[in-house]
Design a protein around this motif. Sequence first.
Motif, PDB file in Angstrom:
ATOM      1  N   PHE A 154       0.871  -1.193   0.000  1.00  0.00           N
ATOM      2  CA  PHE A 154       0.000   0.000   0.000  1.00  0.00           C
ATOM      3  C   PHE A 154       0.893   1.224   0.000  1.00  0.00           C
ATOM      4  O   PHE A 154       2.103   1.128   0.193  1.00  0.00           O
ATOM      5  N   SER A 155       0.288   2.380  -0.228  1.00  0.00           N
ATOM      6  CA  SER A 155       1.100   3.586  -0.084  1.00  0.00           C
ATOM      7  C   SER A 155       0.745   4.271   1.234  1.00  0.00           C
ATOM      8  O   SER A 155      -0.357   4.108   1.757  1.00  0.00           O
ATOM      9  N   LEU A 156       1.687   5.017   1.750  1.00  0.00           N
ATOM     10  CA  LEU A 156       1.499   5.622   3.066  1.00  0.00           C
ATOM     11  C   LEU A 156       0.409   6.691   3.036  1.00  0.00           C
ATOM     12  O   LEU A 156       0.210   7.352   2.022  1.00  0.00           O
ATOM     13  N   ALA A 195      -0.662  11.286   6.809  1.00  0.00           N
ATOM     14  CA  ALA A 195      -0.251  11.395   8.213  1.00  0.00           C
ATOM     15  C   ALA A 195       0.985  10.535   8.482  1.00  0.00           C
ATOM     16  O   ALA A 195       1.901  10.945   9.193  1.00  0.00           O
ATOM     17  N   GLN A 196       1.012   9.344   7.911  1.00  0.00           N
ATOM     18  CA  GLN A 196       2.189   8.478   8.095  1.00  0.00           C
ATOM     19  C   GLN A 196       3.438   9.143   7.511  1.00  0.00           C
ATOM     20  O   GLN A 196       4.515   9.085   8.094  1.00  0.00           O
ATOM     21  N   ARG A 197       3.266   9.768   6.341  1.00  0.00           N
ATOM     22  CA  ARG A 197       4.420  10.439   5.719  1.00  0.00           C
ATOM     23  C   ARG A 197       4.902  11.585   6.604  1.00  0.00           C
ATOM     24  O   ARG A 197       6.102  11.738   6.833  1.00  0.00           O
ATOM     25  N   VAL A 222      -5.783   3.003  17.242  1.00  0.00           N
ATOM     26  CA  VAL A 222      -5.626   1.598  16.876  1.00  0.00           C
ATOM     27  C   VAL A 222      -5.852   1.474  15.370  1.00  0.00           C
ATOM     28  O   VAL A 222      -6.829   2.011  14.854  1.00  0.00           O
ATOM     29  N   GLY A 223      -4.950   0.798  14.691  1.00  0.00           N
ATOM     30  CA  GLY A 223      -5.140   0.572  13.262  1.00  0.00           C
ATOM     31  C   GLY A 223      -4.700   1.718  12.378  1.00  0.00           C
ATOM     32  O   GLY A 223      -4.873   1.685  11.167  1.00  0.00           O
ATOM     33  N   SER A 224      -4.102   2.747  12.967  1.00  0.00           N
ATOM     34  CA  SER A 224      -3.713   3.903  12.157  1.00  0.00           C
ATOM     35  C   SER A 224      -2.416   3.653  11.397  1.00  0.00           C
ATOM     36  O   SER A 224      -2.016   4.453  10.564  1.00  0.00           O
ATOM     37  N   GLY A 225      -1.757   2.544  11.704  1.00  0.00           N
ATOM     38  CA  GLY A 225      -0.562   2.184  10.943  1.00  0.00           C
ATOM     39  C   GLY A 225       0.738   2.702  11.532  1.00  0.00           C
ATOM     40  O   GLY A 225       1.616   3.186  10.820  1.00  0.00           O
ATOM     41  N   LYS A 226       0.894   2.531  12.828  1.00  0.00           N
ATOM     42  CA  LYS A 226       2.126   2.987  13.466  1.00  0.00           C
ATOM     43  C   LYS A 226       3.305   2.072  13.137  1.00  0.00           C
ATOM     44  O   LYS A 226       4.438   2.515  13.053  1.00  0.00           O
ATOM     45  N   THR A 227       2.981   0.768  12.953  1.00  0.00           N
ATOM     46  CA  THR A 227       4.062  -0.191  12.778  1.00  0.00           C
ATOM     47  C   THR A 227       4.912   0.118  11.543  1.00  0.00           C
ATOM     48  O   THR A 227       6.134   0.003  11.590  1.00  0.00           O
ATOM     49  N   VAL A 228       4.259   0.497  10.452  1.00  0.00           N
ATOM     50  CA  VAL A 228       5.024   0.813   9.242  1.00  0.00           C
ATOM     51  C   VAL A 228       5.955   1.986   9.490  1.00  0.00           C
ATOM     52  O   VAL A 228       7.098   2.001   9.025  1.00  0.00           O
ATOM     53  N   ALA A 278       5.178  -9.066  13.506  1.00  0.00           N
ATOM     54  CA  ALA A 278       5.248 -10.147  12.520  1.00  0.00           C
ATOM     55  C   ALA A 278       5.330  -9.591  11.098  1.00  0.00           C
ATOM     56  O   ALA A 278       6.197  -9.980  10.307  1.00  0.00           O
ATOM     57  N   LYS A 279       4.437  -8.643  10.812  1.00  0.00           N
ATOM     58  CA  LYS A 279       4.429  -8.089   9.454  1.00  0.00           C
ATOM     59  C   LYS A 279       5.724  -7.365   9.151  1.00  0.00           C
ATOM     60  O   LYS A 279       6.294  -7.504   8.074  1.00  0.00           O
ATOM     61  N   LEU A 280       6.116  -6.612  10.130  1.00  0.00           N
ATOM     62  CA  LEU A 280       7.314  -5.795   9.958  1.00  0.00           C
ATOM     63  C   LEU A 280       8.529  -6.669   9.643  1.00  0.00           C
ATOM     64  O   LEU A 280       9.322  -6.378   8.740  1.00  0.00           O
ATOM     65  N   GLY A 309     -10.155   2.938   3.057  1.00  0.00           N
ATOM     66  CA  GLY A 309     -10.808   1.650   2.819  1.00  0.00           C
ATOM     67  C   GLY A 309     -11.318   0.982   4.074  1.00  0.00           C
ATOM     68  O   GLY A 309     -11.873  -0.104   4.020  1.00  0.00           O
ATOM     69  N   ARG A 310     -11.129   1.615   5.216  1.00  0.00           N
ATOM     70  CA  ARG A 310     -11.681   1.026   6.437  1.00  0.00           C
ATOM     71  C   ARG A 310     -13.167   1.345   6.487  1.00  0.00           C
ATOM     72  O   ARG A 310     -13.578   2.453   6.155  1.00  0.00           O
ATOM     73  N   THR A 311     -13.947   0.379   6.923  1.00  0.00           N
ATOM     74  CA  THR A 311     -15.364   0.671   7.081  1.00  0.00           C
ATOM     75  C   THR A 311     -15.626   0.962   8.544  1.00  0.00           C
ATOM     76  O   THR A 311     -15.046   0.333   9.412  1.00  0.00           O
ATOM     77  N   VAL A 321      -3.357  -7.731  17.429  1.00  0.00           N
ATOM     78  CA  VAL A 321      -3.723  -8.798  16.519  1.00  0.00           C
ATOM     79  C   VAL A 321      -4.287  -8.203  15.227  1.00  0.00           C
ATOM     80  O   VAL A 321      -5.060  -7.261  15.251  1.00  0.00           O
ATOM     81  N   ASP A 322      -3.880  -8.753  14.125  1.00  0.00           N
ATOM     82  CA  ASP A 322      -4.236  -8.161  12.848  1.00  0.00           C
ATOM     83  C   ASP A 322      -4.808  -9.216  11.908  1.00  0.00           C
ATOM     84  O   ASP A 322      -4.073  -9.909  11.217  1.00  0.00           O
ATOM     85  N   VAL A 323      -6.120  -9.382  11.918  1.00  0.00           N
ATOM     86  CA  VAL A 323      -6.782 -10.326  11.023  1.00  0.00           C
ATOM     87  C   VAL A 323      -7.909  -9.584  10.300  1.00  0.00           C
ATOM     88  O   VAL A 323      -9.009  -9.452  10.816  1.00  0.00           O
TER      89      VAL A 323
HETATM   90  P1  ADP Z   1      -1.425   0.293  14.752  1.00  0.00           P
HETATM   91  O1  ADP Z   1      -1.274   1.766  14.605  1.00  0.00           O
HETATM   92  O2  ADP Z   1      -2.645  -0.070  15.531  1.00  0.00           O
HETATM   93  O3  ADP Z   1      -0.197  -0.362  15.285  1.00  0.00           O
HETATM   94  P2  ADP Z   1      -0.841  -1.243  12.444  1.00  0.00           P
HETATM   95  O4  ADP Z   1       0.485  -0.684  12.214  1.00  0.00           O
HETATM   96  O5  ADP Z   1      -0.925  -2.590  13.057  1.00  0.00           O
HETATM   97  O6  ADP Z   1      -1.705  -0.248  13.293  1.00  0.00           O
HETATM   98  O7  ADP Z   1      -1.637  -1.180  11.093  1.00  0.00           O
HETATM   99  C1  ADP Z   1      -2.939  -1.704  10.978  1.00  0.00           C
HETATM  100  C2  ADP Z   1      -3.141  -2.334   9.625  1.00  0.00           C
HETATM  101  O8  ADP Z   1      -3.165  -1.348   8.609  1.00  0.00           O
HETATM  102  C3  ADP Z   1      -2.042  -3.303   9.256  1.00  0.00           C
HETATM  103  O9  ADP Z   1      -2.628  -4.386   8.602  1.00  0.00           O
HETATM  104  C4  ADP Z   1      -1.183  -2.494   8.304  1.00  0.00           C
HETATM  105  O10 ADP Z   1      -0.473  -3.323   7.419  1.00  0.00           O
HETATM  106  C5  ADP Z   1      -2.217  -1.667   7.596  1.00  0.00           C
HETATM  107  N1  ADP Z   1      -1.734  -0.403   7.057  1.00  0.00           N
HETATM  108  C6  ADP Z   1      -0.835   0.430   7.636  1.00  0.00           C
HETATM  109  N2  ADP Z   1      -0.655   1.522   6.888  1.00  0.00           N
HETATM  110  C7  ADP Z   1      -1.474   1.413   5.821  1.00  0.00           C
HETATM  111  C8  ADP Z   1      -1.737   2.240   4.685  1.00  0.00           C
HETATM  112  N3  ADP Z   1      -1.134   3.402   4.511  1.00  0.00           N
HETATM  113  N4  ADP Z   1      -2.646   1.791   3.791  1.00  0.00           N
HETATM  114  C9  ADP Z   1      -3.273   0.619   3.983  1.00  0.00           C
HETATM  115  N5  ADP Z   1      -3.069  -0.206   5.007  1.00  0.00           N
HETATM  116  C10 ADP Z   1      -2.167   0.181   5.923  1.00  0.00           C
END
Ligand code: ADP
Length: 705
Positions: free
Chosen positions: A272-274, A277-279, A303-309, A340-342, A463-465, A565-567
Amino acid sequence: MPRPAASPSARTPAPSPARKALEKLGLTRDIDLALHLPLRYEDETRITPIRSAREGETVQVEGTVTASEIQMRPRRQLVVTLEDGTGSCELRFFSFYPSHQKAMAVGERLRARGEVRGGFWGRQMLHPAFRKAEGALPAALTPVYPTVAQLPQAYLRRAVASALARVDLPETLPPGLEPPLARFDSENGLHRPWGLRESLLFLHNPAPDVALATLQDHSHPAWQRLKAEELLAQQLSQLVSKRERARLRAPRLSPAPGAQALHEQLLAALPFSLTAAQRRVGEEIARDLARAVPMHRLLQGDVGSGKTVVAALAAARCMDAGWQCALMAPTEILAEQHFAKLIGWLAPLLAARGRQVAWLAGGQKKKERAAMLERIASGGAALVVGTHAVIQEQVRFRNLALAVIDEQHRFGVAQRLALRQKLQHDGMEPHLLMMSATPIPRTLAMSYYADLDVSTIDELPPGRTPIVTKLIADSRKDQVVERIGAQVAAGRQVYWVCPLIEESEALDLSNATATHADLSEALPGVTVGLLHSRMPSAEKKAVMEEFKSGRMGVLVSTTVIEVGVDVPNASLMVIEHAERFGLSQLHQLRGRVGRGAAASACVLLYSTGDSGRLGETARDRLKAMAETTDGFEIARRDLEIRGPGEFLGARQSGDALLRFADLATDTALLEWARAAAPQMLDRHAALAAQHVQRWLGGKADYLKA
Ligand code: ADP
Ligand code: MG
């Protein structure tokens, strides 16, 4: 002014339990006692004629004992009759000693203070406070201090009074730095700033004509002054630690840009692309890493905002520059789930460079652990992932430059201090990135976390609902189970979170096991899994794998899945006994669904127990959950409901908490303190040091963690 009657010599040797209690309350220095302020006051400045004492009023009367006897019915009690010429009042004591009888013998003149009861037999007071009627009445209200059982109020009063008489209270606020005045609605013309000494003397022994409400709600200028001082001390101590840190050196992590750079490759490999906010936060972090000063940054995002990336990109920059990076989560399963993903993204890229990932956890086999330690020490491992085990004594890094701590609020202050100390070497300190899914409300960020830089991800990936949250009474559990069946039939997956039973892991477990059995029976043909904290980690892993793979339709678990957990295919979460969970915990749990494209729902099953209704705070929490999915809004309400302690997690040492200021109402004072602290430190360093010492004494260190 200390009342004359209450200040015997301070040198009187203290009975040791009381002195011990003083110590336990942190009341060791005179200034500590002076800053120990009353909870409320008693008015002993006036005598009420007995005839005009009305039922329900708390008054002080003075009179002569005309009768004293022990009655046996309805139970043994001492009954003393007091007359003052206007009327009489009975004083009743159900527990008493011969000394009471002696002190209240017929003919004695007494002052008694208590609540007046009407009653068939005339006026009476139950267990009133009494003393011999001698000497002038006090001119000020009598303070009632917060205390503990071993520390009698009278002893504490004397200790405070003599400390107040001794203590030196020079002003530390330089002229021109006065705190703002609250809008104080007073008939007494108190619209002026109060000095420290004046404020303290007043609050310990206020004049009887004070508007008590202004003392109760802390709006009185004397209270304002103390709150301002306290907030300033907190700001100063954090500013000092921030500046101290700025003097430390850290490796500059500024990799040369280019297609070969790890972080570029990682970006290209992401599916995916960032988000914007992530950028943005990524750049904030990159800027910090490129400086020779250790970063101390909190990355907060729902939660789910994508901190791990974002963390992965920071790690990549670090490794690009040839240094090691450590990633830590509070528990093994979280470490595994979060990263795990990282690891999946980074490991192949690292392998292509001949470098590895090392894994460290408490339950590891000796041999495996030794191999990992070796890998870390030699520098073969560029990335080290694990639990607290990462900061244990035996772990030696070759060249650690970045430590990332996930769910930072779960780490204790001591652990964070240890981490920073452990990671220092050759006068160098690694950069520190802390991540939290519990957004910190602004006032907290400004106060307790003022020593941190904060980056905020304020946007969810597209794309989150939205998650629909429903509150359902547990009497309708059957309908919920039906709905689970329908979800699974439609190819979706479901989490079922079992109630948290305080202080009993065993009960937790039996509960989860029973629920697992029930659901398995109610949902024939559906694979129902069970996950709980007591399972060996290999077994946990296997269950998680089953669920991730989609073969398992329903996962029953205790709160081990709370975070991380990420499912994405899981679209329904049921939380049983939701009324027992905290608000941010519920929010974190809910964040486990709504990660994919399917419409998701969270069902909060609540039980009203025997009382038939929910408690007020439980109701507030559930209502907040149903009304919003915005983590910041949830955090704000949580602060309202629970106060700051819970947010601070392990930081919530009672010592470090503000005693007087209230972040919900004292925002103006907080803003002032924040602006005043750097000015004071720059222009009046000695006064600043004196101020912090006065307010925080030895506790200042703790605030720095
Ligand atoms: P958290 O902030 O809760 O740690 P995660 O880093 O676990 O969130 O990210 C939640 C989910 O969103 C993961 O499946 C991750 O791969 C996905 N994700 C992160 N950044 C994006 C993005 N920019 N676009 C789409 N999906 C993303
Ligand atoms: Mg996370």
